[in-house]
Design a protein around this motif. Structure first.
Motif, PDB file in Angstrom:
ATOM      1  N   ILE A   1       0.838  -1.197   0.000  1.00 30.37           N
ATOM      2  CA  ILE A   1       0.000   0.000   0.000  1.00 30.37           C
ATOM      3  C   ILE A   1       0.877   1.253   0.000  1.00 30.37           C
ATOM      4  O   ILE A   1       1.830   1.359   0.776  1.00 30.37           O
ATOM      5  CB  ILE A   1      -0.942   0.009   1.230  1.00 30.37           C
ATOM      6  CG1 ILE A   1      -1.952  -1.140   1.127  1.00 30.37           C
ATOM      7  CG2 ILE A   1      -1.673   1.342   1.358  1.00 30.37           C
ATOM      8  CD1 ILE A   1      -2.827  -1.294   2.348  1.00 30.37           C
ATOM      9  N   LYS A   2       0.558   2.188  -0.870  1.00 30.35           N
ATOM     10  CA  LYS A   2       1.325   3.420  -1.003  1.00 30.35           C
ATOM     11  C   LYS A   2       0.732   4.530  -0.133  1.00 30.35           C
ATOM     12  O   LYS A   2      -0.423   4.481   0.278  1.00 30.35           O
ATOM     13  CB  LYS A   2       1.359   3.866  -2.466  1.00 30.35           C
ATOM     14  CG  LYS A   2       1.994   2.855  -3.409  1.00 30.35           C
ATOM     15  CD  LYS A   2       3.465   2.627  -3.055  1.00 30.35           C
ATOM     16  CE  LYS A   2       4.130   1.658  -4.031  1.00 30.35           C
ATOM     17  NZ  LYS A   2       5.547   1.395  -3.658  1.00 30.35           N
ATOM     18  N   ALA A   3       1.548   5.545   0.103  1.00 25.85           N
ATOM     19  CA  ALA A   3       1.144   6.644   0.976  1.00 25.85           C
ATOM     20  C   ALA A   3      -0.129   7.326   0.485  1.00 25.85           C
ATOM     21  O   ALA A   3      -0.981   7.722   1.291  1.00 25.85           O
ATOM     22  CB  ALA A   3       2.276   7.659   1.084  1.00 25.85           C
ATOM     23  N   ASN A   4      -0.276   7.450  -0.834  1.00 20.38           N
ATOM     24  CA  ASN A   4      -1.465   8.148  -1.356  1.00 20.38           C
ATOM     25  C   ASN A   4      -2.737   7.303  -1.277  1.00 20.38           C
ATOM     26  O   ASN A   4      -3.826   7.801  -1.563  1.00 20.38           O
ATOM     27  CB  ASN A   4      -1.237   8.616  -2.794  1.00 20.38           C
ATOM     28  CG  ASN A   4      -0.913   7.480  -3.747  1.00 20.38           C
ATOM     29  OD1 ASN A   4      -0.865   6.317  -3.346  1.00 20.38           O
ATOM     30  ND2 ASN A   4      -0.663   7.807  -5.002  1.00 20.38           N
ATOM     31  N   HIS A   5      -2.616   6.046  -0.867  1.00 17.23           N
ATOM     32  CA  HIS A   5      -3.805   5.220  -0.632  1.00 17.23           C
ATOM     33  C   HIS A   5      -4.449   5.581   0.712  1.00 17.23           C
ATOM     34  O   HIS A   5      -5.611   5.279   0.929  1.00 17.23           O
ATOM     35  CB  HIS A   5      -3.436   3.732  -0.622  1.00 17.23           C
ATOM     36  CG  HIS A   5      -2.961   3.243  -1.954  1.00 17.23           C
ATOM     37  ND1 HIS A   5      -2.449   1.980  -2.141  1.00 17.23           N
ATOM     38  CD2 HIS A   5      -2.892   3.840  -3.167  1.00 17.23           C
ATOM     39  CE1 HIS A   5      -2.087   1.815  -3.412  1.00 17.23           C
ATOM     40  NE2 HIS A   5      -2.350   2.937  -4.043  1.00 17.23           N
TER      41      HIS A   5
ATOM     42  N   ASN B   1      -7.089  -0.293   4.577  1.00 13.16           N
ATOM     43  CA  ASN B   1      -8.185  -1.086   4.012  1.00 13.16           C
ATOM     44  C   ASN B   1      -8.374  -0.855   2.520  1.00 13.16           C
ATOM     45  O   ASN B   1      -9.460  -1.014   1.991  1.00 13.16           O
ATOM     46  CB  ASN B   1      -9.494  -0.797   4.753  1.00 13.16           C
ATOM     47  CG  ASN B   1      -9.916   0.664   4.650  1.00 13.16           C
ATOM     48  OD1 ASN B   1      -9.179   1.503   4.134  1.00 13.16           O
ATOM     49  ND2 ASN B   1     -11.107   0.971   5.138  1.00 13.16           N
ATOM     50  N   ARG B   2      -7.298  -0.513   1.839  1.00  9.94           N
ATOM     51  CA  ARG B   2      -7.321  -0.341   0.388  1.00  9.94           C
ATOM     52  C   ARG B   2      -6.537  -1.458  -0.292  1.00  9.94           C
ATOM     53  O   ARG B   2      -5.509  -1.912   0.232  1.00  9.94           O
ATOM     54  CB  ARG B   2      -6.721   1.006  -0.025  1.00  9.94           C
ATOM     55  CG  ARG B   2      -7.485   2.228   0.489  1.00  9.94           C
ATOM     56  CD  ARG B   2      -8.902   2.266  -0.092  1.00  9.94           C
ATOM     57  NE  ARG B   2      -9.557   3.527   0.114  1.00  9.94           N
ATOM     58  CZ  ARG B   2     -10.259   3.894   1.175  1.00  9.94           C
ATOM     59  NH1 ARG B   2     -10.348   3.058   2.204  1.00  9.94           N
ATOM     60  NH2 ARG B   2     -10.865   5.059   1.255  1.00  9.94           N
ATOM     61  N   CYS B   3      -7.004  -1.906  -1.433  1.00  9.14           N
ATOM     62  CA  CYS B   3      -6.262  -2.897  -2.209  1.00  9.14           C
ATOM     63  C   CYS B   3      -5.089  -2.180  -2.881  1.00  9.14           C
ATOM     64  O   CYS B   3      -5.300  -1.182  -3.581  1.00  9.14           O
ATOM     65  CB  CYS B   3      -7.169  -3.532  -3.259  1.00  9.14           C
ATOM     66  SG  CYS B   3      -6.280  -4.591  -4.434  1.00  9.14           S
ATOM     67  N   PRO B   4      -3.867  -2.644  -2.697  1.00  8.21           N
ATOM     68  CA  PRO B   4      -2.721  -1.965  -3.298  1.00  8.21           C
ATOM     69  C   PRO B   4      -2.668  -2.099  -4.822  1.00  8.21           C
ATOM     70  O   PRO B   4      -1.935  -1.358  -5.485  1.00  8.21           O
ATOM     71  CB  PRO B   4      -1.520  -2.661  -2.650  1.00  8.21           C
ATOM     72  CG  PRO B   4      -2.032  -4.019  -2.302  1.00  8.21           C
ATOM     73  CD  PRO B   4      -3.476  -3.822  -1.910  1.00  8.21           C
ATOM     74  N   HIS B   5      -3.461  -3.031  -5.366  1.00  5.95           N
ATOM     75  CA  HIS B   5      -3.430  -3.271  -6.810  1.00  5.95           C
ATOM     76  C   HIS B   5      -4.432  -2.400  -7.567  1.00  5.95           C
ATOM     77  O   HIS B   5      -4.079  -1.756  -8.567  1.00  5.95           O
ATOM     78  CB  HIS B   5      -3.695  -4.755  -7.094  1.00  5.95           C
ATOM     79  CG  HIS B   5      -2.780  -5.677  -6.367  1.00  5.95           C
ATOM     80  ND1 HIS B   5      -1.432  -5.765  -6.642  1.00  5.95           N
ATOM     81  CD2 HIS B   5      -3.014  -6.560  -5.352  1.00  5.95           C
ATOM     82  CE1 HIS B   5      -0.867  -6.652  -5.840  1.00  5.95           C
ATOM     83  NE2 HIS B   5      -1.818  -7.150  -5.051  1.00  5.95           N
ATOM     84  N   CYS B   6      -5.676  -2.364  -7.100  1.00  6.99           N
ATOM     85  CA  CYS B   6      -6.700  -1.580  -7.792  1.00  6.99           C
ATOM     86  C   CYS B   6      -7.116  -0.330  -7.022  1.00  6.99           C
ATOM     87  O   CYS B   6      -7.913   0.474  -7.512  1.00  6.99           O
ATOM     88  CB  CYS B   6      -7.927  -2.441  -8.086  1.00  6.99           C
ATOM     89  SG  CYS B   6      -8.877  -2.924  -6.614  1.00  6.99           S
ATOM     90  N   ARG B   7      -6.627  -0.197  -5.766  1.00  6.71           N
ATOM     91  CA  ARG B   7      -6.866   0.960  -4.896  1.00  6.71           C
ATOM     92  C   ARG B   7      -8.303   1.050  -4.400  1.00  6.71           C
ATOM     93  O   ARG B   7      -8.683   2.006  -3.746  1.00  6.71           O
ATOM     94  CB  ARG B   7      -6.468   2.266  -5.602  1.00  6.71           C
ATOM     95  CG  ARG B   7      -5.024   2.312  -6.009  1.00  6.71           C
ATOM     96  CD  ARG B   7      -4.644   3.652  -6.624  1.00  6.71           C
ATOM     97  NE  ARG B   7      -4.828   4.744  -5.675  1.00  6.71           N
ATOM     98  CZ  ARG B   7      -4.456   5.998  -5.954  1.00  6.71           C
ATOM     99  NH1 ARG B   7      -3.918   6.302  -7.111  1.00  6.71           N
ATOM    100  NH2 ARG B   7      -4.648   6.951  -5.046  1.00  6.71           N
ATOM    101  N   GLU B   8      -9.123   0.039  -4.676  1.00  5.87           N
ATOM    102  CA  GLU B   8     -10.493   0.038  -4.190  1.00  5.87           C
ATOM    103  C   GLU B   8     -10.531  -0.344  -2.709  1.00  5.87           C
ATOM    104  O   GLU B   8      -9.659  -1.058  -2.207  1.00  5.87           O
ATOM    105  CB  GLU B   8     -11.353  -0.942  -4.987  1.00  5.87           C
ATOM    106  CG  GLU B   8     -11.607  -0.532  -6.438  1.00  5.87           C
ATOM    107  CD  GLU B   8     -12.459   0.724  -6.538  1.00  5.87           C
ATOM    108  OE1 GLU B   8     -13.371   0.896  -5.696  1.00  5.87           O
ATOM    109  OE2 GLU B   8     -12.207   1.541  -7.443  1.00  5.87           O
TER     110      GLU B   8
END
Length: 236
Positions: free
Chosen positions: A159-163, A167-174
């Motif tokens: 997971i990146k800082a801008n996520h 609780n965000r998917c690191p692949h699709c960001r959903e």
């Protein structure tokens, strides 16, 4: 100021939330505080006492708590509590693997979609790393290890800082959500999960009318599991 360690939270979860709270990636906070160690290739939930006890002291200061909190969240310590000796070249018994940095293994971290709904309050429970934990005890829902939107494994260390939130998917960001198919709770599986939790917390169990330690109970259960696996393979 970094995030405090929450009730039942894993060290892995705390590190990720702490980095996101500081507006940086996990690798950045690891390098900033512990640059002399190659911690990115380590399973954080094992704890760090076998690397350097000072790391837990550092984390306790950052989380505004005491060192015992981090010592007690160590998977190595919990394995020792049930009589299993830690060996650096052998995987921890009863512990599910999670992906590490630069690993191509498509392994996902277990989570409860309902527990992860509130952005700021979402975190990963340490107990979700145990192989006997199949259901969320609060919501009675099966745990998931992949994103329902893109179906890729949930890998929180990416997971990146801008996520912003864990609780965000690191692949699709959903945002992580529940599986579309509603699975029915298996009463026997859930009862075994509760029994294992009781044995671990009380350090005792009763088998055939005799009181035994948690270590003996888990060893006996592991024997039965291997016996079943062997008989199944022989039939095939």
């Amino acid at each position: 100021m970094l995030r405090p360690l929450l009730d039942g939270e894993s060290i892995n979860s705390w590190l990720i939330r702490a980095s996101l709270n500081q507006g940086c990636d996990l690798s950045t906070i690891l390098f900033y505080h512990w640059s002399k160690y190659n911690l990115r290739h380590h399973d954080f939930d094992k704890g760090f006492n076998h690397i350097d006890k000072q790391i837990h002291q550092d984390m306790a200061v950052l989380a505004q708590t005491n060192i015992e909190f981090f010592d007690n969240r160590s998977l190595i310590q919990l394995n020792e509590d049930i009589g299993l000796e830690y060996r650096s070249n052998i995987s921890l018994t009863w512990v599910l693997p999670i992906p590490k940095f630069h690993s191509k293994t498509m392994v996902g971290h277990q989570y409860c979609a309902q527990c992860m709904q509130e952005d700021k309050n979402a975190y990963l429970r340490l107990k979700w790393r145990f192989s006997w934990i199949v259901y969320c005890e609060q919501h009675l829902k099966p745990l998931q290890n992949s994103c329902s939107s893109c179906e890729l494994p949930y890998q929180p260390h990416l997971i990146k800082a801008n996520h912003r939130f864990i609780n965000r998917c690191p692949h699709c960001r959903e945002k992580l959500s529940a599986e579309k198919v509603n699975q029915v709770l298996c009463a026997d599986t859930y009862e075994f999960q509760l029994q294992a939790e009781r044995v671990l917390s009380t350090n005792q169990a009763v088998i055939f009318g005799h009181s035994i330690t948690s270590g003996d109970w888990f060893e006996l259960i592991l024997f039965f599991i291997n016996l079943i696996r062997k008989s199944t393979l022989e039939k095939i």
